[in-house]
Enzyme design. Structure first.
Site, PDB file in Angstrom:
ATOM      1  CB  SER A  24      29.698  48.673  27.275  1.00  0.00           C
ATOM      2  OG  SER A  24      30.931  48.044  27.156  1.00  0.00           O
ATOM      3  N   GLY A  25      29.084  45.420  28.146  1.00  0.00           N
ATOM      4  CA  GLY A  25      29.284  44.434  29.211  1.00  0.00           C
ATOM      5  C   GLY A  25      28.035  43.656  29.591  1.00  0.00           C
TER       6      GLY A  25
ATOM      7  CB  THR B 222      30.256  39.508  22.186  1.00  0.00           C
ATOM      8  OG1 THR B 222      30.430  40.862  21.771  1.00  0.00           O
ATOM      9  CG2 THR B 222      31.167  38.625  21.375  1.00  0.00           C
TER      10      THR B 222
ATOM     11  CG  ASN C  96      32.875  43.645  28.255  1.00  0.00           C
ATOM     12  OD1 ASN C  96      33.376  42.602  28.630  1.00  0.00           O
ATOM     13  ND2 ASN C  96      32.080  43.720  27.214  1.00  0.00           N
TER      14      ASN C  96
ATOM     15  CB  SER D 252      34.760  45.859  25.483  1.00  0.00           C
ATOM     16  OG  SER D 252      33.907  46.800  24.881  1.00  0.00           O
ATOM     17  CB  SER D 253      32.432  44.133  20.458  1.00  0.00           C
ATOM     18  OG  SER D 253      32.059  42.832  20.806  1.00  0.00           O
TER      19      SER D 253
ATOM     20  N   GLY E 223      27.852  48.345  22.664  1.00  0.00           N
ATOM     21  CA  GLY E 223      26.778  48.859  23.519  1.00  0.00           C
ATOM     22  C   GLY E 223      26.959  50.330  23.841  1.00  0.00           C
TER      23      GLY E 223
ATOM     24  CD  GLU F  10      31.957  51.991  24.685  1.00  0.00           C
ATOM     25  OE1 GLU F  10      32.323  50.813  24.611  1.00  0.00           O
ATOM     26  OE2 GLU F  10      32.642  52.942  24.266  1.00  0.00           O
TER      27      GLU F  10
END
Length: 611
Positions: free
Chosen positions: A105-106, A110, A155, A158-159, A393, A395
């Site tokens: 994540s981050g 994306t 993030n 974040s998606s 991502g 986590e």
């Protein structure tokens, strides 16, 4: 040693060509390149992208032209080169392609996925001014980000869902349309966020509407569902304008846009409805101070206020010859209120994706082209696709819940796909050619996937089994996990807490709290609420609850949109109430299976994002 310094000193765009490559050399090389603003590096066929956390001037139109039709080593490593390779392979071989963007994540997934799509669109235009279709495809991203992304501790953008975008081409390489598959939107975020996090972006952007009075909106900090208002450091006016433009360009009508915003406002207001009762277990009534919110929600959703009050305070059981009302206690009423907000948001998101797919489908585009004689003629039947996967991502938070467990399982599935392509298939080739592959080692995570996905005794099957029992609790579910998997190398049972368990993932150990795991998996909405919302005077709200969520968790628009509403409601009631709806983990498992099948049929291109 001197060999280390040689490998470190060698300057190359492709680390697979180094005289020696181990973890230390890899990290040193990536650091050194990053310090020289070289964020992209090849390792064989894999592109590594290190998140620069700032704007770099390497994505201009001039750069896009540079990466058209170049072989891999004719230009420095770049995300545009991945698009170019996939596009030209599709044109030259006719085999479907997919670009798999992975990382924690981050790490920048994306943004990387958006750049891949931007370059593919550039390649299929190559010299022409482009059609509105290409612009629509690019407009989809800001739309889905506003509704599907949020600020987390890891993030700012974040998606909170996974997406697989398939671009469809004809043999000449012209884009014909696009399809989006979405996975597991984190609906629980709508009704509560962890410390320092935010709700979905769009719920903050809505306050920039030029007509807040139309939605009865006051200051954002007066709403219970919107935490961390001070953390909003974007220009919400321009972000809201971008969403309106994107909705318009993709093809949503003015009425649809208005109804989307009214539904979002209703969700924000729902969170402020409070309940009172003499004691925690006594029947509830709506707090006097919330009367205004109830009437605002009823107006925005165009439903009867009295029926809404009933639906919020009691549940209706339909027996053979009678209907029985059972009043809620305080926690049941709060759960029921939150369930309405989550269902509205989740189905609204699904409805937007379903409509994007309808508006951008090759069939719709060809129908438009047939009407407009100036456009290219409809394509011959042969079509190819390039898929771009941008999925949440890995986590690991201070507290990890059902959502993190699902997200990390999806990452395990991706890691397995990556291993299969990069290692397993390579070793098979070695074996065929009589070469020893003994020095190639990798961690095979199939045992972990089997532990989760096997029937009837995998973790997800056990969770589904518990979900069927009305008396099941989070603790009984974890007890079942322990009973079957206490000895498994990827499972660690907690000695002290009964609704906690630890999974040993490829990326490390993660301890999960099973709080609300059974309820989240059920994801049910009381029947009387469904019927109330199906009867809404707002076309959007009624179609959200007349449409169905299929076994993959995707929202399906009602097939018979044109027929009279009264007939549609009785049809849909029969559809929606007769059968048990699949659990969240079943939908997720099914959608992962289909995703892997799609990707396995393609030639993959891997982008690994790092931060």
């Amino acid at each position: 040693s001197s060999r280390d310094s040689v490998a470190f000193a060698e300057d190359t765009d492709d680390l697979a060509t180094l005289s020696r490559l181990d973890e230390q050399v890899l990290v040193d090389q990536l650091h050194r390149r990053y310090d020289a603003d070289k964020i992209y590096t090849y390792i064989g066929d894999i592109l590594v992208a290190v998140n620069p956390f700032r704007q770099l001037d390497i994505y201009s139109h001039k750069q896009q032209v540079l990466y058209n039709g170049k072989s891999k080593h004719e230009a420095p490593p770049h995300i545009f080169a991945v698009s170019d390779t996939a596009f030209h392979y599709l044109r030259d071989t006719g085999k479907d392609q997919c670009c798999v963007v992975s990382g924690e994540s981050g790490a920048g997934k994306t943004e990387s996925a958006k750049l891949i799509i931007k370059q593919i669109v550039e390649l299929c235009l190559a010299g022409s001014s482009g059609t509105s279709l290409e612009r629509k495809i690019l407009d989809v991203n800001p739309l889905l980000e506003a509704f599907g992304n949020a600020q987390t501790v890891m993030n700012d953008n974040s998606s909170r869902f996974g997406k697989y975008t398939e671009l469809v081409f004809n043999e000449q390489g012209h884009v014909l349309g696009a399809r989006i598959s979405e996975y597991l939107l984190e609906k629980s975020r709508v009704v509560g966020q962890q410390e320092g996090e935010q709700n979905f972006h769009i719920l903050y952007y809505l306050f920039a509407t030029p007509t807040p009075e139309k939605y009865f909106l006051e200051a954002p900090d007066s709403y219970a569902y919107l935490s961390n208002i001070d953390g909003v450091d974007v220009d919400i006016e321009s972000m809201f304008a971008e969403v309106v433009t994107a909705l318009t360009d993709v093809g949503f009508s003015e009425q649809e846009r208005e109804e989307v915003f009214a539904t979002l406002a209703a969700i924000i207001h729902i969170g402020n409805i409070k309940f009172q009762s003499s004691s925690a277990l006594d029947p509830v009534r709506i707090d006097k101070a919330s009367d205004n919110e109830v009437s605002v929600v009823a107006k925005l959703l165009q439903i009867d206020e009295g029926e809404l009050r009933n639906a919020l305070t009691c549940t209706v059981m339909y027996m053979k010859d009678e209907t029985v009302k059972r009043p809620y206690n305080r926690s049941q009423a709060t759960d029921s209120r939150d369930a309405i907000a989550k269902a509205l948001y989740g189905r609204l998101f699904g409805w937007i994706v379903a409509n994007i797919n309808l508006l951008l489908s090759p069939q719709t585009q060809q129908a438009h082209a047939a009407k407009d004689k100036t456009k290219r003629p409809p394509a011959p039947a042969k079509q190819g696709t390039i898929g771009i996967l941008d999925i949440f991502g890995f986590e690991h938070f201070a507290e990890n819940r059902f959502e993190q467990w699902c997200i990390n399982l999806a990452n395990e599935q991706l890691q397995h796909f990556f291993n299969q392509h990069v290692f397993a298939l390579e070793l098979e080739e070695y074996a065929k050619e009589g070469i020893s592959g003994a020095n190639i080692t990798y961690v095979d995570n199939k045992p972990l996937l089997d532990m989760h996905l096997t029937k009837p005794i995998g973790l997800l099957s056990l969770l589904d089994e518990e979900t069927l029992f009305p008396q099941a609790s989070d603790a009984t579910c974890v007890a079942k996990f322990k009973k079957h998997f206490a000895a498994h190398t990827n499972f660690i049972a907690s000695q002290s807490e009964d609704s906690v368990f630890t999974i040993v993932h490829y990326a490390g150990k993660v301890t999960y709290s099973a709080a609300s795991i059974v309820d989240k998996n059920r994801d049910t909405l009381a029947n009387d609420i469904i019927v109330l919302l199906q009867g809404s005077g707002c076309d959007l709200v009624s179609s959200l609850f007349l449409g169905t969520v299929n076994q993959f968790g995707a929202f399906e628009l009602l097939k018979s949109e044109g027929r009279s509403k009264s007939v549609r409601i009785t049809d849909a009631k029969a559809q929606n109430t007769g059968k048990r709806h699949p659990t969240v983990s079943t939908q997720f498992k099914n959608s992962l299976t289909v995703l892997v099948e799609k990707m396995t049929a393609c030639r993959p291109h891997f982008v690994r994002c790092i931060k």
